[in-house]
Motif scaffolding. Structure first.
Motif, PDB file in Angstrom:
ATOM      1  N   ALA A   8       0.226 -14.451   3.958  1.00 11.08           N
ATOM      2  CA  ALA A   8       0.719 -13.208   3.367  1.00 11.08           C
ATOM      3  C   ALA A   8      -0.048 -12.005   3.905  1.00 11.08           C
ATOM      4  O   ALA A   8       0.547 -10.966   4.209  1.00 11.08           O
ATOM      5  CB  ALA A   8       0.615 -13.276   1.844  1.00 11.08           C
ATOM      6  N   GLU A   9      -1.354 -12.128   4.006  1.00  8.21           N
ATOM      7  CA  GLU A   9      -2.155 -11.015   4.523  1.00  8.21           C
ATOM      8  C   GLU A   9      -1.765 -10.681   5.959  1.00  8.21           C
ATOM      9  O   GLU A   9      -1.667  -9.500   6.331  1.00  8.21           O
ATOM     10  CB  GLU A   9      -3.642 -11.370   4.445  1.00  8.21           C
ATOM     11  N   GLU A  10      -1.531 -11.712   6.752  1.00  7.42           N
ATOM     12  CA  GLU A  10      -1.128 -11.490   8.144  1.00  7.42           C
ATOM     13  C   GLU A  10       0.255 -10.844   8.222  1.00  7.42           C
ATOM     14  O   GLU A  10       0.467  -9.861   8.955  1.00  7.42           O
ATOM     15  CB  GLU A  10      -1.136 -12.819   8.894  1.00  7.42           C
ATOM     16  N   LEU A  11       1.204 -11.361   7.450  1.00  8.75           N
ATOM     17  CA  LEU A  11       2.579 -10.870   7.520  1.00  8.75           C
ATOM     18  C   LEU A  11       2.707  -9.444   6.990  1.00  8.75           C
ATOM     19  O   LEU A  11       3.437  -8.619   7.554  1.00  8.75           O
ATOM     20  CB  LEU A  11       3.507 -11.802   6.742  1.00  8.75           C
ATOM     21  N   THR A  12       2.019  -9.142   5.897  1.00 13.60           N
ATOM     22  CA  THR A  12       2.131  -7.791   5.339  1.00 13.60           C
ATOM     23  C   THR A  12       1.408  -6.764   6.210  1.00 13.60           C
ATOM     24  O   THR A  12       1.831  -5.606   6.278  1.00 13.60           O
ATOM     25  CB  THR A  12       1.592  -7.750   3.897  1.00 13.60           C
ATOM     26  N   ALA A  13       0.340  -7.182   6.879  1.00 12.84           N
ATOM     27  CA  ALA A  13      -0.312  -6.275   7.834  1.00 12.84           C
ATOM     28  C   ALA A  13       0.617  -5.973   9.000  1.00 12.84           C
ATOM     29  O   ALA A  13       0.706  -4.825   9.469  1.00 12.84           O
ATOM     30  CB  ALA A  13      -1.618  -6.889   8.339  1.00 12.84           C
ATOM     31  N   GLN A  14       1.355  -6.992   9.452  1.00 13.24           N
ATOM     32  CA  GLN A  14       2.329  -6.777  10.526  1.00 13.24           C
ATOM     33  C   GLN A  14       3.427  -5.818  10.070  1.00 13.24           C
ATOM     34  O   GLN A  14       3.850  -4.934  10.833  1.00 13.24           O
ATOM     35  CB  GLN A  14       2.947  -8.106  10.950  1.00 13.24           C
ATOM     36  N   ARG A  15       3.864  -5.989   8.835  1.00 14.60           N
ATOM     37  CA  ARG A  15       4.920  -5.107   8.302  1.00 14.60           C
ATOM     38  C   ARG A  15       4.425  -3.673   8.234  1.00 14.60           C
ATOM     39  O   ARG A  15       5.167  -2.732   8.554  1.00 14.60           O
ATOM     40  CB  ARG A  15       5.342  -5.601   6.919  1.00 14.60           C
ATOM     41  N   ALA A  16       3.163  -3.470   7.827  1.00 19.84           N
ATOM     42  CA  ALA A  16       2.610  -2.115   7.787  1.00 19.84           C
ATOM     43  C   ALA A  16       2.553  -1.518   9.198  1.00 19.84           C
ATOM     44  O   ALA A  16       2.855  -0.334   9.390  1.00 19.84           O
ATOM     45  CB  ALA A  16       1.228  -2.130   7.156  1.00 19.84           C
ATOM     46  N   GLU A  17       2.193  -2.339  10.169  1.00 15.24           N
ATOM     47  CA  GLU A  17       2.135  -1.848  11.549  1.00 15.24           C
ATOM     48  C   GLU A  17       3.510  -1.417  12.044  1.00 15.24           C
ATOM     49  O   GLU A  17       3.627  -0.482  12.850  1.00 15.24           O
ATOM     50  CB  GLU A  17       1.550  -2.920  12.455  1.00 15.24           C
ATOM     51  N   GLU A  18       4.561  -2.095  11.563  1.00  9.35           N
ATOM     52  CA  GLU A  18       5.924  -1.710  11.948  1.00  9.35           C
ATOM     53  C   GLU A  18       6.259  -0.297  11.483  1.00  9.35           C
ATOM     54  O   GLU A  18       7.158   0.350  12.038  1.00  9.35           O
ATOM     55  CB  GLU A  18       6.938  -2.688  11.354  1.00  9.35           C
ATOM     56  N   ARG A  19       5.557   0.188  10.474  1.00 10.19           N
ATOM     57  CA  ARG A  19       5.840   1.524   9.937  1.00 10.19           C
ATOM     58  C   ARG A  19       5.093   2.629  10.686  1.00 10.19           C
ATOM     59  O   ARG A  19       5.323   3.811  10.410  1.00 10.19           O
ATOM     60  CB  ARG A  19       5.494   1.571   8.444  1.00 10.19           C
TER      61      ARG A  19
ATOM     62  N   ASP B  75       6.875  -6.236   2.337  1.00 15.63           N
ATOM     63  CA  ASP B  75       5.764  -5.286   2.412  1.00 15.63           C
ATOM     64  C   ASP B  75       4.543  -5.775   1.654  1.00 15.63           C
ATOM     65  O   ASP B  75       3.403  -5.532   2.061  1.00 15.63           O
ATOM     66  CB  ASP B  75       6.197  -3.921   1.858  1.00 15.63           C
ATOM     67  N   VAL B  76       4.768  -6.444   0.537  1.00 14.82           N
ATOM     68  CA  VAL B  76       3.675  -6.947  -0.292  1.00 14.82           C
ATOM     69  C   VAL B  76       4.060  -8.327  -0.813  1.00 14.82           C
ATOM     70  O   VAL B  76       5.202  -8.540  -1.244  1.00 14.82           O
ATOM     71  CB  VAL B  76       3.363  -6.007  -1.476  1.00 14.82           C
ATOM     72  N   ILE B  77       3.096  -9.258  -0.770  1.00 13.84           N
ATOM     73  CA  ILE B  77       3.328 -10.627  -1.214  1.00 13.84           C
ATOM     74  C   ILE B  77       2.192 -11.018  -2.155  1.00 13.84           C
ATOM     75  O   ILE B  77       1.027 -11.044  -1.756  1.00 13.84           O
ATOM     76  CB  ILE B  77       3.365 -11.606  -0.022  1.00 13.84           C
TER      77      ILE B  77
END
Length: 469
Positions: A392-403, A354-356
């Motif tokens: 990290a910014e790309e991956l955590t934004a994707q994780r937020a979208e999953e929510r 979620d956060v990196i």
């Protein structure tokens, strides 16, 4: 009889552990007859951070700015403890540089500063050798932890919880310090040398402080220490944290308990179960990975590799599918090869964190890593920081979208006006993990509402109140 008015401003830098130290200092300062929080104070106390170069620079800049105000300036906290007389010589603008050992007599120290007396700064010592850690010697050890001396007379009734702390804000979230110090020997970290050996606080003391905080409007407790998974080792109880968490969650008025600073190698199955499955405990895992390559981790004097870490994440999500997971990573560690950096990149692409947090390596005085061969050029470190930060910014934004579309329990922290409120869900730690903007009417700070995530902006979520059935 005329009594001279004495006023002090307290500035806190660094981590949540420092924030707790400041609230303990504030209680002592006020008990000594000083007024806190003045706009034009006689003395400014800066609780400094000495962890990495950027934090040390921020501490120096803050001390100099305070001196420019015309007030007398006192340097306290980790940087003051770590450098002592060296800092005093380099920063004559400070009226005093004090040690952790001065905290129990902070009122006297401030009186001396106000009177113009010269305080001899301390010579830094390696505190790993100062604090006894055996259960028999714990009573002596407690006195060396900031905030753990005798409660000043009159600060609280003798019959009440003897909590040496003064809240410095009205936030519904407060940190609760589990322990002080660290027994790990990570090659890049100087914290054990100036914070000392790991000493757990007594569980009954923590429960009493949790109750004290709840009676002052706190709804979420964030448990902090240098390594929360070590809690209880020096008490002779490896399951102490597993036993403590349900007790804290059962505190009247406390809605949520969150644990921070977990070592992956020490996250026992029983502790995982308690965090993931106890009502009132946030399914939140602040895991100190630091890297993913096994060879880099061994040079860091840590444990793990991508497969072990991914298996741990799978185990967490099997117990709590919506659990929040955050971690920090150091890039450019001495000897880090292209292949080892690629291992870290590959791990992050699979981990769904979620956060990196990403940090470039820099030498820290007195650490083993500072003596290691294979130092990378600064431009190489900077480039790897850039690459990993963008990823990290790309991956955590994707994780937020999953929510998006999931239900969230959001603790309201601030009224933004125009029907908007800022808060945090169970998967979001304070200040560093993003937030949730909730659209609603009549919400108040400290309230936990059920909401549905409808959009994401980076790591932040936008949600609407869930309609009643």
């Amino acid at each position: 009889m005329f009594t001279m008015s004495k006023s002090v401003s307290l500035i806190t830098l660094g981590c949540a552990r420092n924030e707790v130290d400041s609230e303990e200092l504030a209680a002592r300062i006020e008990a000594a007859g000083w007024r806190l929080g003045e706009d034009d104070p006689d003395v400014v106390v800066v609780n400094t951070c000495g962890f990495i170069d950027s934090a040390k620079k921020d501490s120096i800049d803050t001390l100099l700015a305070a001196a420019d105000s015309g007030a007398k300036v006192v340097a306290a906290g980790c940087m003051a403890e770590r450098y002592g007389n060296e800092l005093a010589e380099a920063l004559p603008e400070a009226s005093a540089v004090i040690s952790f050992d001065d905290y129990t007599e902070i009122g006297d120290r401030l009186d001396d500063v106000l009177a113009g007396k010269s305080l001899k700064p301390h010579t830094p010592r390696d505190r790993r050798t100062l604090l006894p850690i055996s259960p028999v010697e714990r009573s002596a050890a407690k006195a060396a932890i900031p905030g753990h001396g005798e409660l000043p007379a009159g600060l609280a009734p003798a019959s009440g919880p003897r909590v040496l702390r003064k809240r410095l804000d009205e936030s519904p979230v407060a940190s609760l310090k589990l322990a002080s110090g660290c027994d790990r020997r990570c090659s890049f970290c100087a914290i054990p040398a100036f914070r000392g050996a790991y000493v757990s606080r007594d569980p009954e003391e923590l429960v009493a402080e949790a109750d004290w905080l709840a009676h002052r409007g706190v709804r979420e407790l964030v448990l902090v220490s240098e390594n929360s998974t070590s809690y209880g080792k020096d008490l002779g109880d490896l399951r102490a944290l597993e036993k403590l968490l349900p007790r804290l969650a059962a505190t009247e008025g406390v809605e949520r308990v969150r644990v921070s600073y977990l070592q992956p190698a020490e996250l026992r199955p029983g502790l995982l179960d308690v965090i993931a499955g106890t009502e009132g405990v946030a399914p939140y895992f602040d895991l100190s990975f630091q890297h993913a390559s096994g060879t880099v981790l061994r040079r860091m004097r840590r444990f793990g590799d991508p497969r072990r870490f991914l298996d741990l994440l799978d185990g967490i999500r099997a117990k709590a599918p919506e659990a929040g997971v955050r971690s920090n990573f150091i890039v450019g560690f001495p000897g880090e090869t292209d292949a080892e950096f690629a291992e870290l990149v590959g791990f992050l692409q699979e981990a769904r964190l979620d956060v990196i947090g990403v940090f470039g390596y820099s030498d820290e005085d007195g650490t083993e890593a500072a003596t290691l061969p294979g130092k990378l050029q600064q431009e190489v470190v900077d480039e790897r920081v850039r690459v990993l930060t963008e990823l990290a910014e790309e991956l955590t934004a994707q994780r937020a979208e999953e929510r998006i579309g999931t239900e969230l329990d959001v603790l309201i922290e601030e009224d933004l006006g125009d029907g908007g409120y800022e808060g945090r869900a169970a998967h979001q730690g304070p200040e560093v993990d993003g937030s949730v903007t909730v659209q609603g009417i009549g919400l108040v700070p400290g309230q936990i509402v059920r909401a549905i995530a409808v959009d994401a902006e980076g790591v932040d979520l936008i949600a609407r109140i869930k309609a009643s059935p």
